[in-house]
Design an enzyme around this catalytic site. Structure first.
Site, short mmCIF file in Angstrom:
data_model
loop_
_atom_site.label_atom_id
_atom_site.label_comp_id
_atom_site.label_asym_id
_atom_site.label_seq_id
_atom_site.Cartn_x
_atom_site.Cartn_y
_atom_site.Cartn_z
N GLY A 186 2.72 2.35 -2.03
CA GLY A 186 1.45 2.39 -2.72
C GLY A 186 1.23 1.17 -3.58
O GLY A 186 1.78 0.10 -3.32
N SER A 187 0.47 1.33 -4.63
CA SER A 187 0.08 0.21 -5.48
C SER A 187 1.15 -0.12 -6.51
O SER A 187 1.93 0.76 -6.91
CB SER A 187 -1.23 0.54 -6.21
OG SER A 187 -1.00 1.54 -7.20
N PRO A 188 1.19 -1.37 -6.97
CA PRO A 188 2.13 -1.73 -8.05
C PRO A 188 1.92 -0.90 -9.31
O PRO A 188 2.88 -0.58 -10.01
CB PRO A 188 1.84 -3.21 -8.29
CG PRO A 188 1.30 -3.71 -6.99
CD PRO A 188 0.50 -2.56 -6.44
N GLY A 191 3.52 2.30 -8.69
CA GLY A 191 4.93 2.01 -8.52
C GLY A 191 5.67 1.93 -9.85
O GLY A 191 6.82 2.38 -9.97
N GLU A 208 7.63 0.26 -1.86
CA GLU A 208 6.91 -0.57 -0.90
C GLU A 208 5.50 -0.76 -1.46
O GLU A 208 4.65 0.13 -1.35
CB GLU A 208 6.87 0.11 0.47
CG GLU A 208 8.23 0.28 1.12
CD GLU A 208 8.91 -1.04 1.46
OE1 GLU A 208 8.19 -2.05 1.56
OE2 GLU A 208 10.13 -1.06 1.62
N CYS A 246 -1.35 -3.18 3.02
CA CYS A 246 -0.57 -3.99 2.09
C CYS A 246 -0.14 -5.33 2.67
O CYS A 246 0.15 -6.26 1.93
CB CYS A 246 0.66 -3.21 1.62
SG CYS A 246 1.73 -2.66 2.97
#
Length: 488
Positions: A186-188, A191, A208, A246
């Site tokens: 997913g997104s930072p 994350g 990831e 991504c």
């Protein structure tokens, strides 16, 4: 939320059933059977969630999972086998091995953009390694979530693999629990939350994430090479879920004199692949929801950014469609150049010299993927040695994701950990070191009482090979014998 299912998963894992090669292979075969039986259901679910074309669904979702499951089926028995460890002669007589063992109960958090493949591909790795699994699906892909939640229990071992639906509140409750591994795509931003919650239990994580994946276009003199490069850039930007991927190309770096050639070639390719206008668009996924549609619209809402649009820019708010859009040299401090785009907008940034691309890329967080179109071997080496990214692909976009023999993962803000093929097995395994020793040949200098000889022996043990130490020890034993006989 912990509930009976969590205890059931730990009970199943402690029983040892998931460690057998028979169980692992049976679950992998069941995944293949499920895909075969429900291919049309998957087509329909992804049409509802993202308007994906069936061919795109098979290429990016069904085919990816089938390939991964078959690869694991062919190799899992070999991966499970203990590996011989190289033991120094100093430890003679001994033998060593590295024994892969499953981590336990793992949590896999699934994104919405590839809701089938990014759910089942990590599951294949976790199953191959012998774990029990909680699979948390994305509420932003409701049709796919409902399909997997209702279908997986019919095919896979429901005492070892649980499927959870729900929104952020459910994910938050799951993250508060103790896991043996968390795998998140997913997104930072999310994350960071996952990593923070995992740290409370010292749970290992694989993240990831994403980032602004650049494509470098070096000077290509052959018109056919430029055409191929444009096709691959277009396919890697707008082909996978309308850029909502991504590893999609986020922006292109090119020298001033080649920018117009690239743009014209991209325009022709877009028209051929996706249609020449908003009304005629085809083979293009929609934006996942109104929130993300508005986010993307705001990226080029600023008049200065909008002025840089050289192709596209049309919107269909009712159907959540954004036309493939090319921007030439938008302001570098604009949000479109500082945040991951994750949509069908492609900035092209021109440089005086393509060598400047190295400095440009290094001025930003490390990307998940870096693409470079060049025939210059020196420049290739420069890119490899002077930049850092999760992966580098020369003269193409995205095929690295499909290669089971290469690791897939990020570095820095684009994530950490890796998976695919054997790397997935390793991600969900612990490599346990095992040393087998013998009662034969005791080295007395390792024990007290200490003396000068033992100090010299230990010092030399870290310096010389075993044969020299044996000779030294033999001399020590002969000296003791001689001294004992002399005293008598």
């Amino acid at each position: 939320m912990e509930g009976l299912w969590s205890e059931e998963l730990r009970k199943t894992f402690r029983s040892g059933r998931t460690r057998s090669v028979e169980w692992r292979k049976s679950q992998l075969r069941a995944i293949l059977k499920m895909l075969e039986d429900h291919q049309n259901h998957i087509f329909n679910a992804l049409l509802q969630d993202l308007s994906k074309h069936p061919i795109e669904v098979y290429r990016d979702e069904i085919g990816v999972v089938k390939k991964s499951a078959n690869y694991s089926l062919s190799n899992v028995e070999k991966w499970m086998a203990p590996k011989k460890g190289q033991i120094p002669l100093l430890f003679f007589p001994s033998r060593g091995e590295v024994l892969p063992e499953p981590l336990g109960v793992v949590l896999i958090l699934v994104p919405w953009n590839f809701p089938i493949s990014l759910a089942l591909d990590p599951v294949i790795g976790a199953i191959s390694a012998g774990n029990t699994i909680v699979l948390k699906l994305s509420e932003l892909a409701p049709a796919c979530s409902a399909f997997l939640a209702s279908t997986i229990p019919l095919y896979l071992d429901h005492t070892a693999i649980k499927v959870i639906e729900g929104g952020p509140d459910i994910a938050e409750q799951l993250l508060q629990q103790r896991w043996d591994k968390i795998f998140f795509t997913g997104s930072p931003r999310v994350g960071r939350i996952v990593m923070s919650e995992a740290a409370k239990h010292l749970t290992p994580v694989t993240l990831e994430l994403g980032g602004k994946c650049p494509a470098i276009l070096d000077s290509l003199s052959d018109p056919s090479d430029i055409e191929v490069a444009a096709k691959r850039i277009a396919g890697g930007k707008w082909g996978p879920c309308s850029g909502q991927a991504c590893i999609a190309v986020d922006y292109v770096l090119v020298e001033h004199e080649f920018a117009s050639i690239l743009i014209e070639s991209l325009k022709k390719t877009i028209s051929r692949f996706y249609g020449g206008s908003l009304e005629n668009l085809k083979n293009l996924s929609r934006i996942v929801n109104k929130h993300h549609f508005d986010r993307l619209r705001n990226l080029f809402k600023d008049p200065i950014v909008a002025a840089s649009i050289v192709y596209g820019g049309s919107l269909d708010e009712k159907n959540l469609i954004i036309e493939p859009t090319i921007l030439l040299n938008p302001p570098l401090d604009a949000e479109i150049m500082t945040e991951e785009i994750f949509g069908p907008l492609l900035p092209i940034i021109t440089l005086t010299n393509i060598q400047q691309s190295i400095e440009f890329i290094n001025s930003k967080p490390k990307p998940l993927a870096l693409y470079a179109f060049t025939k210059n071997e020196t420049f290739k080496k420069q890119i490899l040695t002077e930049t850092s990214s999760g992966s580098v692909t020369f003269n193409d976009v995205m095929p690295q994701f499909l290669c089971d023999t290469l690791p897939f993962g990020g570095v820095g803000q684009s994530g950490f950990g890796r998976y695919h093929g054997k790397y997935s097995f390793d991600t969900f395994s612990h490599e346990k070191a095992v040393l087998h020793r013998s009662y034969f040949l005791e080295l007395e200098p390792r024990y007290p009482p200490w003396n000068d000889f033992k100090m010299e022996f230990i010092r030399l043990a870290y310096k010389f090979d075993y044969l020299g130490l044996l000779l030294l020890l033999l001399g020590f034993q002969l000296r003791r014998t001689f001294t004992s006989n002399h005293l008598h």
